[in-house]
Every structure is written in C-alpha cells, then in structure tokens.
Design an enzyme around this catalytic site. Structure first.
Site: not given
Lengths: 485, 129
Positions: A233, A290, A441
C-alpha cells in the site's frame, strides 16, 4: 575543413593532430579520415559500427556525437574536433564495509552450505562474509516478502528482521508461498520464523508483529544496512521511503499489480528516492487499491526474487544494480524494460530545499483524495441490510456498479447499470432523478467518489452509497435465493 | 595482442599525483599523465572531476574541452599525453567495469587505492582493442 585529433587518439592517425578533408558533414568526415587511416576505424567504431563510448565529436563548441547530427551540413570554415570522453569509477561499493566483512568467519558447515556461492569468483569468501555480516529489514511478509525472505535466509544473510502485523488468511496461501494452509490464523511473522529456522538455524531472526507507523519506524529500521519494501500500500511505501532517506539506508522497492511488477533501488549513494519518481500517487479512483486489484500467483515470486538478488548484489558490492532505475516486468506478455529515474532537485524529501524533515503519519485517504472533504455535503449511505431490504421489497431504484469489469465477476447484483467512474458525468442522462440511485463498488470508497463526481456534474436526483461495498454484502441472506442470480 | 611497454614516473610527479588524490578523498580524483615518448612520466596535470557532486564519491569524468585545452598546454611544454590517473576511494586499485567501458586503447591508466585518506596500492592498466 580541418579535423582536430586529440593527442590521446593521434597514434592511430599517423600522429597527425590536424587532418584536412573536403567532407561537408560529420558522417563524411568520419568516413574520409577512417578511409585514410584504416587503423583508426577500429578505434572509433566497434564491431557493429557504433561509435565507441569514449569518443566525442564536436563542431566548434557544439556536441555532434549523436548520430542524428551527422548529416547536418557543415561550412568550410568549421573545425571538427575528435575528443576523448574520459570517465570511470571505483568498483561498486558494498554496503558492508571491509572491517565488518573481516570480523566474520566461515566455519566448515558454512563452507559446505554456501559452496555454490564460494564457487563464484565475484562472491567467494569475501562476499559470503559480507552476506553473513549484513543486517536486513523486510517490511511485509506477504507475497513479495515470501520470496525475498526465503532467498535472503537461504543465501545466508546474518540478521533478518521481518515486520508484519497480519495473520495468515486462507486467501494468502495462494500467493504467499512462505505460509501454508496449517499457518492460517497464525501471525505471519510466527510462520516466517519457523520457515527461516528450518532453512538455517544460525540466522539471527527478529520478528516484529507490529504495524509500521511514524512513531515506531525509526526504532525498527535505524542501524540496519538495508530495507526491503514488500508492502502492498501507498501509505507504508511512502513512510518507508521517507524513513530510509532520513536515516540514510538504501531501499529495495517493489510493487506488483495484476500481471505487472516493478523493482527499483532508492536512497542509495545520493541517488533518487520514491518521491523523485512519484511526487504524487495516482488519481483517486483510477487505480483500484492493491487489495482490490489482484495479482497472478507466481508474479510475486519473480519480482521478489529480483528484489532479493538486488539486495545481495548491494551487500556483496557486485554487478550493475537498479540504483536510479526502475525495472518493469509484464508477466502476461513477457516484456521488461528498465527506466531511468532521475533525482529531482525539487523533491521535498531529498531535493535541494527539503520540506520533509521527519517521518509523518500522513493520512493516506486524504493524500489520495479518497477522504470526504468536510465542506462537502455528506454522502447518504445504506447499510447492506437496508439495501437488501429494498431489493427484497422490489423498491424502485437504479443500481450503479462502478467496479472494474474483472471485479464484477464476483457477486453480480441483478438489474444493475455498469458505468465506470470516468464515464459517469457523460452518461448522467441514463439516470432517472425521480428514482433513488444506489452506487456500489468493492469496498464502498470508490462509490462515494462516484456520487461526488455526479454532484459536481450537476445531478440533482437522490443518491445513496452502499456502505462497505460488495464486501459487506457477503453475509446478507435474501428471502429468496434467486436475488443473486 | 598485449603491449609490453615500460613506464617510469619521476618522484616529483608521483608525489604530486598522490597528494592530489589524497586531497580529493573521499571523492574520486583524476588527472593526466604526461612526459616523453619513451614512457617517462615527468608531469601530472590535475583535473577537476566534472561528475556531479553527489556521484563523485565513486565516479570521475573529464570534460572533453578541458582535455582539449590541456593537450595544447602539454604540447607547448613538449610533453606527450601518456595516460590518466584516478583514485578508488576505500576500494582496491582494480579496474572496474565502468573504467573498462571508457578506457582509451594504448593509454596508461593508473589507479590508486586511497584508504581513509592515505594512498595505498597503485596499479597501471593498458587496454588493447
């Protein structure tokens, strides 16, 4: 036209320092002087007819060394200068100094164990002692960390510290090859410790089951020779980079995403840092994080192995390395490139006027623009339960899925409209302002961005965000199972 | 093909070279060796390392125009250019891959190992193409 030949090259031109030629561009000058002095051809050009590195061609004070200048018309009065480029450098320095190398000894067991290294003349006993003396920190014991740690341990790195505060989950086992199914729910560092001990008991292994933050990072990495970033990250990457620059520790960086990986070395010998390369993170919403992106399993093995290889080369002090470079590797189409990374004189961390003087716990969500601006109207959200209830009741609503195409394979919700964030403003007409619109989402962050984007575009209908995204819907049980079909 | 040439350096030129390289430490210093056709090094010319400051700990570069000016100066004094010298700070006096890439054929390259500011081993190399 006159051609001046440097004293250093004159032996190949019959000791002449000036040669007259009727040529009218650099190309024909070179041809005419090498025709006249055939010996000189092998000196100026290599086997592939490329100008050798040590030759520089000037016309007056202008550099004409690049071949695209060779056809430029020259005047009779011009003087062409054939000069040498004299350069060189000390052999690659090891990050482990002579004294620390000499303080190490290799016992009989080491000689047997590291036989393959000792056979290489670039490594041999001195190199192996440097590896043994090295103290390396690996941040992250995930997929990249799995291969980095295993190779460092196998190669005999004397002290390895691993920092990771996560437990092993079942999803980790598919790409984090250091952890096995029986390690699920154990702290990652505990699982790593066992594996390292199985490889070589004499390695000094330091397990840090903590999350890196601005307060603890100094204590965790200061005094070590090398840091290897195996995190996933941006927050951790920037924090590690900042700390390495401030404590003057070289950093082997890598990142992987889907099928592509990148490796580079930062903060080494006054070279560039991560902030010289990426002053700003990618636009919010452009790149799924990620955790959302996914990667093909062996990619981390490939990229992590390159990281370990770079680390060992820095420790031994051999070869060319990725200092000031970024290697990109595409595993899908098997292409790789090495890009140059220039040191940025305006870099806030390592440039001429530094503004970052300590490691700060910056707010990544804010940094990336994912955090809501408080001056904005708050976004109304629906909990997964509320959303499920509306679906069960067949309430009129428009559902907009802003996930990327590959993400939508997991949990499709019927009757949704798929609109990527980038197209929202343009496709606003597809929405009915009289009906509630619900945005979904993967984790409920990009959907907030979607709502704000539409608001800015002037959409006035009622909009809701599915809190926690599709991930939070996993435990919802619908009254009729067909709801998911 | 290997060259067998003998070079000699005068004590004053050697002293000047060593002092220059020790003075540049921990940076890498470089210069030009000049003298007679017979391989006697009688004079050394100090050169400003034109590699940028942060890289110069392990790298040297001589500006082609500075070299051009220096050649003329050497010629006026009746010297020929025999080669170059540079230091390897805290490193062995061994030719590096970077050195090799830029080596001019038939020129003498003298490398001095400078450890902790003190001049150690000095070696010479010549490349044939």
């Amino acid at each position: 036209m006159k051609v001046y030949i440097s004293a250093t090259l004159r032996n190949y031109f019959g000791k002449n320092h000036v040669i007259e030629t009727e040529a009218d561009n650099v190309r024909s000058v070179l041809k005419s002087i090498t025709d006249e002095y055939p010996d000189a051809k092998h000196i100026l050009f290599d086997k592939d007819d490329k100008l050798r590195n040590f030759v520089r061609i000037y016309v007056g004070s202008d550099d004409y060394t690049a071949t695209d200048m060779w056809y430029k018309q020259l005047d009779e009065g011009n003087e062409v200068l054939i000069l040498p480029a004299i350069a060189g450098g000390a052999p690659n320095d090891s990050i482990i100094n002579e004294a620390r190398m000499k303080a190490q000894t290799l016992d009989d067991n080491d000689i047997k164990r590291f036989e393959k290294h000792l056979l290489l003349k670039e490594i041999s006993v001195k190199g192996q002692k440097r590896i043994k003396a090295a103290r390396v920190v690996v941040c992250g014991a995930g997929s990249l960390g799995s291969s980095v740690i295993q190779y460092l341990a196998a190669a005999g790195v004397g002290t390895i510290k691993v920092i990771d505060d996560n437990d092993v989950s079942l999803a980790d086992v598919s790409s984090q090859v250091l952890h096995s199914s029986r390690d699920v729910n154990r702290p990652k560092v505990a699982s790593v410790k066992d594996k390292v001990r199985n490889i070589n008991k004499s390695i000094e292994f330091e397990a840090e089951n903590v999350r890196l933050n601005a307060d603890n990072i100094a204590e965790l990495i200061d005094g070590y020779d090398l840091v290897i970033d195996c995190t996933d990250n941006y927050k951790a990457r920037y924090m590690i980079n900042d700390a390495c620059a401030l404590f003057d520790i070289p950093l082997v960086f890598a990142s992987i995403y889907q099928y592509e990986g990148r490796v580079g070395i930062f903060n080494h010998n006054g070279g560039p840092c991560l902030r010289c390369l990426y002053p700003e993170p990618p636009e919010p919403g452009l790149v799924p994080t990620c955790a959302e992106g996914g990667t093909i399993s062996p990619l981390a093995g490939i990229i992590g192995s390159i990281q370990a290889n770079e680390a060992l080369k820095l420790i031994i002090g051999i070869g060319d390395h990725l200092d000031g470079k970024l290697l990109t590797f595409d595993s899908l189409y098997l292409s790789s490139r090495i890009l140059n990374v220039k040191k940025d004189s305006k870099c806030p961390l390592c440039g001429l006027s530094k503004t970052i003087l300590s490691v700060e716990d910056f707010d990544y969500e804010d940094f990336c623009g994912l955090k809501q601006d408080e001056s904005e109207i708050p976004v109304e959200g629906l909990t997964p339960q509320e959303f499920a209830k509306r679906m069960d009741n067949n309430d009129p609503m428009t559902i907009i899925d802003v996930r990327e195409p590959h993400e939508r394979a997991i949990m499709r919700i019927p009757n949704t409209i798929v609109i990527p964030i980038g197209q929202l403003a343009r496709r606003m007409k597809e929405l009915d302002p009289e009906v509630d619109t619900i945005f979904i989402c993967k984790s409920g962050k990009r959907s907030i961005l979607a709502i704000n984007t539409l608001r800015e575009a002037g959409y006035e209908g009622k909009m809701y965000n599915l809190k926690g995204g599709i991930d939070a819907m996993k435990d919802i049980v619908f009254s009729h199972e067909g709801a998911w079909l | 093909m290997t060259s067998h040439r003998q070079y000699r350096i005068t004590p004053s030129a050697l002293k000047k070279m060593k002092e220059h390289l020790m003075g540049e430490y921990p940076k890498e210093g470089c210069g030009v060796l000049a003298g007679g056709e017979d391989g006697s090094i009688e004079e050394v010319f100090l050169i400003k390392n034109s590699a940028d400051r942060e890289r110069s700990a392990g790298y040297y570069e001589i500006d082609p125009f500075e070299m051009y000016e220096l050649e003329k100066k050497a010629e006026e004094k009746g010297y020929v250019i025999l080669g170059f010298y540079h230091s390897h700070p805290d490193c062995e006096a061994m030719i590096s891959s970077e050195d090799n890439e830029y080596m001019l054929p038939q020129m003498l390259y003298v490398i001095a190992s400078v450890n902790n500011g003190k001049c150690g081993e000095i070696r010479g190399y010549i490349k044939d193409l």
